[in-house]
Write an enzyme that holds these catalytic residues in place. Structure first.
Site, PDB file in Angstrom:
ATOM      1  N   ASP A 172      -2.104   0.879   7.235  1.00 53.55           N
ATOM      2  CA  ASP A 172      -1.478   0.739   5.920  1.00 53.55           C
ATOM      3  C   ASP A 172      -0.975  -0.685   5.705  1.00 53.55           C
ATOM      4  OD1 ASP A 172      -1.760   3.484   5.078  1.00 53.55           O
ATOM      5  OD2 ASP A 172      -0.241   3.970   6.565  1.00 53.55           O
ATOM      6  N   GLU A 199      -1.493  -1.656  -4.450  1.00 54.10           N
ATOM      7  CA  GLU A 199      -2.703  -0.848  -4.501  1.00 54.10           C
ATOM      8  C   GLU A 199      -2.466   0.327  -5.435  1.00 54.10           C
ATOM      9  OE1 GLU A 199      -4.970   1.858  -1.353  1.00 54.10           O
ATOM     10  OE2 GLU A 199      -5.060  -0.286  -0.860  1.00 54.10           O
ATOM     11  N   ASP A 254       0.871  -1.174   0.000  1.00 48.15           N
ATOM     12  CA  ASP A 254       0.000   0.000   0.000  1.00 48.15           C
ATOM     13  C   ASP A 254       0.910   1.226   0.000  1.00 48.15           C
ATOM     14  OD1 ASP A 254      -2.018   1.866   0.268  1.00 48.15           O
ATOM     15  OD2 ASP A 254      -2.321   1.489   2.404  1.00 48.15           O
TER      16      ASP A 254
END
Length: 166
Positions: free
Chosen positions: A142, A70, A11
């Site tokens: 995260d 992501e 992420d």
């Protein structure tokens, strides 16, 4: 078909980049390791360099087969979106430099794969990651999102195999 596959979920962020390593063997998902990188450095370029070095260390240590990253989502302003895009570029470069293929997933796709809705909150995603991996979620948000990306990708691989497309 490989006996096992190891995926690093990432992420990306300019302030904090979450990462998580998940291994699938015989249909069972196992948490290998996870963490968050908070780049150090005076200016933005130095922080990007530190992000690259730290993530490259993680990739070298765990030798993942694939990376689920992501994708950049809409930011509140253009400057934030540009910084996030630059951090994401560093993440992709660190993986590519170590021969790890990168697969992109929109945040809504990851959330839907784990929670059932693309509008899930980070806490809901973290909870479901813990349920899927059979661990108590005690990581940063995260990091939970990064693990969710890895799980989403492993589920996608499984569905592709079952459909006879791989």
């Amino acid at each position: 078909m490989a006996a096992s596959v190891t995926v690093i979920g990432i992420d990306p962020g300019s302030q904090c980049t979450g990462w998580g390593i998940v291994r699938e063997a015989s249909g069972v998902l196992t948490l290998v390791d996870c963490g968050a990188i908070r780049p150090k450095g005076g200016d933005f370029a130095a922080r990007l360099g530190d992000l690259y070095r730290q993530l490259a260390d993680v990739v070298r240590a765990h030798t993942p087969d694939e990376a689920a990253v992501e994708d950049v989502h809409a930011a509140q302003n253009v400057a934030t979106a540009l910084k996030l895009g630059q951090a994401r570029g560093v993440v992709v470069a660190a993986c590519a430099a170590h021969g790890v293929p990168v697969i992109d997933y929109r945040p809504s796709v990851i959330k839907k794969a784990l929670v059932g809705t693309g509008r899930a909150e980070k806490e809901q995603v973290g909870y479901m990651v813990g349920q899927v991996l059979g661990v108590r979620p005690d990581w940063k948000l995260d990091t939970g999102d990064a693990l969710a990306a890895a799980i989403c990708h492993l589920n996608q691989r499984r569905l592709t195999r079952l459909a006879g497309l791989a």
